[in-house]
Design a protein around this motif. Structure first.
Motif, PDB file in Angstrom:
ATOM      1  N   TYR A  29      35.604 103.686   7.120  1.00  0.00           N
ATOM      2  CA  TYR A  29      35.688 102.225   7.157  1.00  0.00           C
ATOM      3  C   TYR A  29      36.355 101.721   5.891  1.00  0.00           C
ATOM      4  O   TYR A  29      36.423 102.435   4.891  1.00  0.00           O
ATOM      5  N   HIS A  30      36.836 100.471   5.934  1.00  0.00           N
ATOM      6  CA  HIS A  30      37.404  99.869   4.730  1.00  0.00           C
ATOM      7  C   HIS A  30      36.775  98.502   4.501  1.00  0.00           C
ATOM      8  O   HIS A  30      36.039  97.988   5.340  1.00  0.00           O
ATOM      9  N   LEU A  31      37.050  97.939   3.339  1.00  0.00           N
ATOM     10  CA  LEU A  31      36.425  96.695   2.907  1.00  0.00           C
ATOM     11  C   LEU A  31      37.432  95.554   2.927  1.00  0.00           C
ATOM     12  O   LEU A  31      38.550  95.700   2.420  1.00  0.00           O
ATOM     13  N   VAL A  32      37.041  94.443   3.517  1.00  0.00           N
ATOM     14  CA  VAL A  32      37.824  93.211   3.435  1.00  0.00           C
ATOM     15  C   VAL A  32      36.913  92.115   2.879  1.00  0.00           C
ATOM     16  O   VAL A  32      35.686  92.237   2.901  1.00  0.00           O
ATOM     17  N   VAL A  33      37.547  91.066   2.373  1.00  0.00           N
ATOM     18  CA  VAL A  33      36.802  89.936   1.825  1.00  0.00           C
ATOM     19  C   VAL A  33      37.371  88.642   2.382  1.00  0.00           C
ATOM     20  O   VAL A  33      38.562  88.560   2.706  1.00  0.00           O
ATOM     21  N   HIS A  34      36.508  87.653   2.533  1.00  0.00           N
ATOM     22  CA  HIS A  34      36.914  86.289   2.865  1.00  0.00           C
ATOM     23  C   HIS A  34      36.226  85.365   1.876  1.00  0.00           C
ATOM     24  O   HIS A  34      35.055  85.574   1.555  1.00  0.00           O
ATOM     25  N   ILE A  35      36.956  84.394   1.408  1.00  0.00           N
ATOM     26  CA  ILE A  35      36.417  83.435   0.463  1.00  0.00           C
ATOM     27  C   ILE A  35      36.562  82.054   1.071  1.00  0.00           C
ATOM     28  O   ILE A  35      37.669  81.660   1.473  1.00  0.00           O
ATOM     29  N   CYS A  36      35.450  81.338   1.173  1.00  0.00           N
ATOM     30  CA  CYS A  36      35.451  79.960   1.641  1.00  0.00           C
ATOM     31  C   CYS A  36      35.213  79.083   0.421  1.00  0.00           C
ATOM     32  O   CYS A  36      34.137  79.131  -0.173  1.00  0.00           O
ATOM     33  N   GLU A 104      34.323  96.590  13.553  1.00  0.00           N
ATOM     34  CA  GLU A 104      34.660  97.909  14.079  1.00  0.00           C
ATOM     35  C   GLU A 104      35.244  98.855  13.031  1.00  0.00           C
ATOM     36  O   GLU A 104      34.926 100.034  12.996  1.00  0.00           O
ATOM     37  N   ARG A 105      36.096  98.332  12.146  1.00  0.00           N
ATOM     38  CA  ARG A 105      36.796  99.185  11.186  1.00  0.00           C
ATOM     39  C   ARG A 105      36.306  99.031   9.749  1.00  0.00           C
ATOM     40  O   ARG A 105      36.910  99.588   8.841  1.00  0.00           O
ATOM     41  N   GLY A 106      35.227  98.230   9.546  1.00  0.00           N
ATOM     42  CA  GLY A 106      34.802  98.109   8.161  1.00  0.00           C
ATOM     43  C   GLY A 106      33.741  97.081   7.889  1.00  0.00           C
ATOM     44  O   GLY A 106      32.943  96.731   8.763  1.00  0.00           O
ATOM     45  N   PHE A 107      33.782  96.605   6.661  1.00  0.00           N
ATOM     46  CA  PHE A 107      32.806  95.661   6.119  1.00  0.00           C
ATOM     47  C   PHE A 107      33.568  94.434   5.646  1.00  0.00           C
ATOM     48  O   PHE A 107      34.597  94.557   4.987  1.00  0.00           O
ATOM     49  N   ASP A 108      33.057  93.255   5.957  1.00  0.00           N
ATOM     50  CA  ASP A 108      33.707  92.000   5.579  1.00  0.00           C
ATOM     51  C   ASP A 108      32.724  91.188   4.736  1.00  0.00           C
ATOM     52  O   ASP A 108      31.753  90.646   5.253  1.00  0.00           O
ATOM     53  N   ASP A 109      32.973  91.142   3.424  1.00  0.00           N
ATOM     54  CA  ASP A 109      32.133  90.369   2.518  1.00  0.00           C
ATOM     55  C   ASP A 109      32.623  88.927   2.506  1.00  0.00           C
ATOM     56  O   ASP A 109      33.808  88.669   2.269  1.00  0.00           O
TER      57      ASP A 109
END
Length: 175
Positions: A29-36, A104-109
């Motif tokens: 898996y890979h890591l993605v981030v979203h910032i609001c 499905e493919r990772g973690f979304d912080d």
């Protein structure tokens, strides 16, 4: 060439990397981030994605999002993405994600931060972002319904807005 660190299902780094665009090996898996980014008026900064983007071109999205690069900790990826896409330089070293989604493919912080910004002072990365605007939840819901915003669930957008007032996310700003 962009490289991503790989993780196992428990989010433990495996020591492996993968190049952007390559298919993830099974069990990796890979890591993605979203910032609001919210302002004190309770509006979220939204961005219009470039028409040249591979995914979701020409649609509105939350403030910032992107993949963590090789060696990035989550907060470092969030800080880098803010600077790259919008020219926002801020220290996120003491900020934790509000929550994490497994996909499905990772973690979304997901980071929820409060900054009062002047939109005309932002430096937009043209390959990524065409325009920015402040929007309330109702405006974002309407954009989703029209097909002009990424197809997030309305309840997810509401969650972002509801959690922005949770004291632990803004303790340093509201004390």
């Amino acid at each position: 060439m962009e490289l991503f660190d790989l993780y196992d299902r428990d989010r433990i780094p495996t020591g492996e990397t993968i190049e952007r665009g390559q298919k993830l090996p099974p069990g990796r898996y890979h890591l993605v981030v979203h910032i609001c980014v919210f302002n004190r008026a309770g509006q979220m900064l939204i961005q219009l994605r470039s028409k040249n983007k591979l995914l979701w071109p020409g649609l509105w999205d939350v403030s910032v999002g992107g993949a963590a690069q090789k060696g990035d900790l989550s907060w470092q990826a969030a800080q880098r993405e803010l600077a790259e896409e919008l020219g926002i330089v801020t220290d996120l070293s003491q900020v934790r994600p509000a929550f994490t989604f497994n996909f499905e493919r990772g973690f979304d912080d997901i980071y929820l931060i409060e900054l009062d910004l002047e939109l005309d002072k932002l430096r937009l990365q043209p390959e990524e972002v065409t325009q920015v605007s402040w929007a309330d939840a109702e405006c974002i819901h309407a954009l989703i319904e029209k097909g002009d915003f990424l197809p997030y669930h309305h309840s997810l957008i509401d969650l972002f807005f509801d959690l922005r007032f949770t004291p632990r996310f803004f303790a340093e700003k509201r004390s």
